[in-house]
Design a protein around this motif. Structure first.
Motif, mmCIF file in Angstrom:
data_model
loop_
_atom_site.group_PDB
_atom_site.id
_atom_site.type_symbol
_atom_site.label_atom_id
_atom_site.label_comp_id
_atom_site.label_asym_id
_atom_site.label_seq_id
_atom_site.Cartn_x
_atom_site.Cartn_y
_atom_site.Cartn_z
ATOM 1 N N GLU A 199 35.471 40.353 49.719
ATOM 2 C CA GLU A 199 36.920 40.379 49.507
ATOM 3 C C GLU A 199 37.614 39.251 50.273
ATOM 4 O O GLU A 199 38.637 38.722 49.826
ATOM 5 C CB GLU A 199 37.487 41.734 49.908
ATOM 6 N N THR A 265 41.501 43.174 49.518
ATOM 7 C CA THR A 265 42.021 42.965 48.169
ATOM 8 C C THR A 265 42.038 44.261 47.361
ATOM 9 O O THR A 265 42.146 45.349 47.922
ATOM 10 C CB THR A 265 41.188 41.889 47.447
ATOM 11 N N ALA A 266 41.909 44.121 46.052
ATOM 12 C CA ALA A 266 42.030 45.258 45.132
ATOM 13 C C ALA A 266 41.000 46.339 45.400
ATOM 14 O O ALA A 266 41.266 47.522 45.175
ATOM 15 C CB ALA A 266 41.910 44.766 43.691
ATOM 16 N N VAL A 267 39.826 45.957 45.857
ATOM 17 C CA VAL A 267 38.764 46.946 46.081
ATOM 18 C C VAL A 267 39.208 47.993 47.095
ATOM 19 O O VAL A 267 39.024 49.198 46.892
ATOM 20 C CB VAL A 267 37.467 46.252 46.532
ATOM 21 N N GLU A 292 32.453 45.979 39.760
ATOM 22 C CA GLU A 292 33.372 45.878 38.619
ATOM 23 C C GLU A 292 34.443 44.816 38.872
ATOM 24 O O GLU A 292 34.827 44.078 37.960
ATOM 25 C CB GLU A 292 34.029 47.233 38.340
ATOM 26 N N TYR A 293 34.907 44.707 40.109
ATOM 27 C CA TYR A 293 35.901 43.669 40.409
ATOM 28 C C TYR A 293 35.278 42.281 40.316
ATOM 29 O O TYR A 293 35.889 41.335 39.814
ATOM 30 C CB TYR A 293 36.526 43.914 41.782
ATOM 31 N N CYS A 355 45.224 39.121 46.201
ATOM 32 C CA CYS A 355 44.075 38.764 45.368
ATOM 33 C C CYS A 355 44.262 37.411 44.696
ATOM 34 O O CYS A 355 45.316 37.149 44.111
ATOM 35 C CB CYS A 355 43.867 39.808 44.262
ATOM 36 N N PRO A 359 44.526 41.834 39.485
ATOM 37 C CA PRO A 359 44.324 42.732 38.346
ATOM 38 C C PRO A 359 45.610 43.437 37.944
ATOM 39 O O PRO A 359 46.434 43.785 38.803
ATOM 40 C CB PRO A 359 43.293 43.730 38.874
ATOM 41 N N ASP A 363 43.706 46.517 34.022
ATOM 42 C CA ASP A 363 42.441 46.046 34.599
ATOM 43 C C ASP A 363 41.898 47.060 35.600
ATOM 44 O O ASP A 363 40.698 47.365 35.616
ATOM 45 C CB ASP A 363 42.645 44.711 35.318
ATOM 46 N N ILE A 364 42.778 47.587 36.444
ATOM 47 C CA ILE A 364 42.359 48.549 37.464
ATOM 48 C C ILE A 364 41.838 49.819 36.800
ATOM 49 O O ILE A 364 40.803 50.366 37.197
ATOM 50 C CB ILE A 364 43.525 48.855 38.425
ATOM 51 N N MET A 367 38.413 49.136 35.446
ATOM 52 C CA MET A 367 37.414 49.077 36.514
ATOM 53 C C MET A 367 37.048 50.468 36.997
ATOM 54 O O MET A 367 35.871 50.785 37.206
ATOM 55 C CB MET A 367 37.934 48.219 37.668
#
Length: 374
Positions: A199, A265-267, A292-293, A355, A359, A363-364, A367
């Motif tokens: 990340e 980040t998004a994770v 997946e990200y 990010c 996303p 997108d999220i 995922m």
């Protein structure tokens, strides 16, 4: 964008580094509050070593061992009260991410009055108790970050205190304290560290220095993958020798330095709901989502994905996804409605703005669904 690098924590590494450097405690204060959990620091010998070191230099101490997994706001306020009542002028934290994160909030709250409604505001006086940290897992890197992650029931998630004030003053890295971690904890914490370095490279704040540390951290963790897979197959923690433990602890430390510069980040934004609502361990939650990200990044920024995958000796994100599936085993059964809710929450977090590949809510959602397809 202007990059920054700031790492004020002094770090001692190696066997018996606490006892060999006990004199450094004298610069922190005259009475310590030891912040830890109920059992693990006693079992692995870290608490005993800290107490012996303090005794050897004539420093008094009290123990606050009420920190639970995913510490709550009420826990850190209780710890801060204990620090004030016992006249502690510095904090020692021993444990995994939960005691370390709690200790930072305790050090802040013991030094100044902050109402609960302002706890995550970032508006603090320039007052905090000095801190010495002893990590006993190899995952969070909290011993070298300015983040304290707490369970926030009002927001139904985990929320960060983020301030340079709460960088620990000193950290002691002794891999012997991680030797008796179970297989699941060892794997989950290793994946947490791996998530941090990956990340970090996906953050808009990434720099030449953070990327160099991240790539080196990825390589250290990937070098331990064969033994991690062996542990999954055998179910025995004894497959890890001290050298493996040292490699993982150093990788976790490097990963902590990375996110101290870049943030996450998004994770992490997605994983917090899995931990809060489903009770899934933080590192495992990250591992379930990271592949997946990376697939999304590979589609939008193949050059950036390739940079990360090359450090893993992979050519495609799908290979990394397959590795995570082997390490993490069967997935939890989570309803589509729950995943929809988590998607709506994640897209609103500050992590998304951090990010490089931002996303969308769609997108999220995709995922999440792909990560938990049966």
């Amino acid at each position: 964008m202007t990059n920054r690098y700031y790492m004020p924590t002094k770090v001692f590494m190696g066997d018996e580094c606490i006892l060999e450097n006990s004199e450094v405690f004298k610069a922190l204060g005259k009475k310590a509050l030891i912040v830890t959990g109920a059992q693990s620091a006693k079992r692995n010998g870290s608490e005993k070593d800290v107490k012996n070191a303090l005794d050897s230099v004539g420093i008094q101490y009290q123990v606050f061992d009420k920190v639970m997994s995913n510490p709550t706001i009420s826990c850190v306020y209780e710890g801060a009260s204990a620090a004030r009542e016992n006249g502690a002028d510095f904090i020692i934290a021993i444990g995994g991410g939960s005691p370390l994160d709690a200790a930072k909030a305790i050090a802040l709250l013991a030094a100044q009055t902050i109402e609960e409604g302002n706890l995550f505001s970032g508006n603090y006086q320039d007052k905090v108790l000095p801190m010495a940290f002893v990590p006993t897992t190899a995952g969070t890197g909290s011993e070298v970050t300015q983040y304290s992650i707490l369970t926030n029931d009002k927001a139904q998630t985990k929320t960060s205190i983020a301030s340079d004030l709460i960088f620990p003053t000193i950290a002691f890295l002794d891999a012997r304290y991680t030797e008796y971690l179970g297989v699941a904890t060892t794997i989950n914490t290793a994946i947490d560290a791996l998530s941090h370095v990956v990340e970090g490279m996906l953050s808009v704040k990434a720099s030449l220095i953070s990327d160099a540390l991240a790539a080196a951290g990825i390589q250290r963790i990937m070098a331990c993958v064969p033994i991690l897979l062996q542990a999954v197959r055998s179910g025995r923690e004894r497959v890890f020798d001290l050298q493996h433990r040292q490699e993982l602890l150093q990788a976790s430390f490097m990963a902590g330095i990375v996110i101290a510069q870049t943030g996450t980040t998004a994770v992490h934004a997605m994983g917090y709901s899995l931990t809060y609502f489903q009770g899934i361990d933080h590192g495992r939650a990250n591992g379930l989502l990271l592949g997946e990200y990376l697939k999304l990044v590979e589609k939008v920024r193949p050059d950036l994905a390739a940079k990360i995958l090359n450090a893993m000796n992979f050519s495609q994100a799908e290979q990394f996804l397959e590795l995570m599936n082997k390490l993490l085993g069967p997935k939890e059964d989570i309803s589509r409605n729950d995943l929809e809710q988590y998607s709506k929450m994640a897209v609103q977090t500050k992590n998304i703005a951090n990010c490089v590949v931002k996303p969308s809510e769609d997108d999220i959602r995709t995922m999440f669904i792909q990560a938990f397809r049966q």
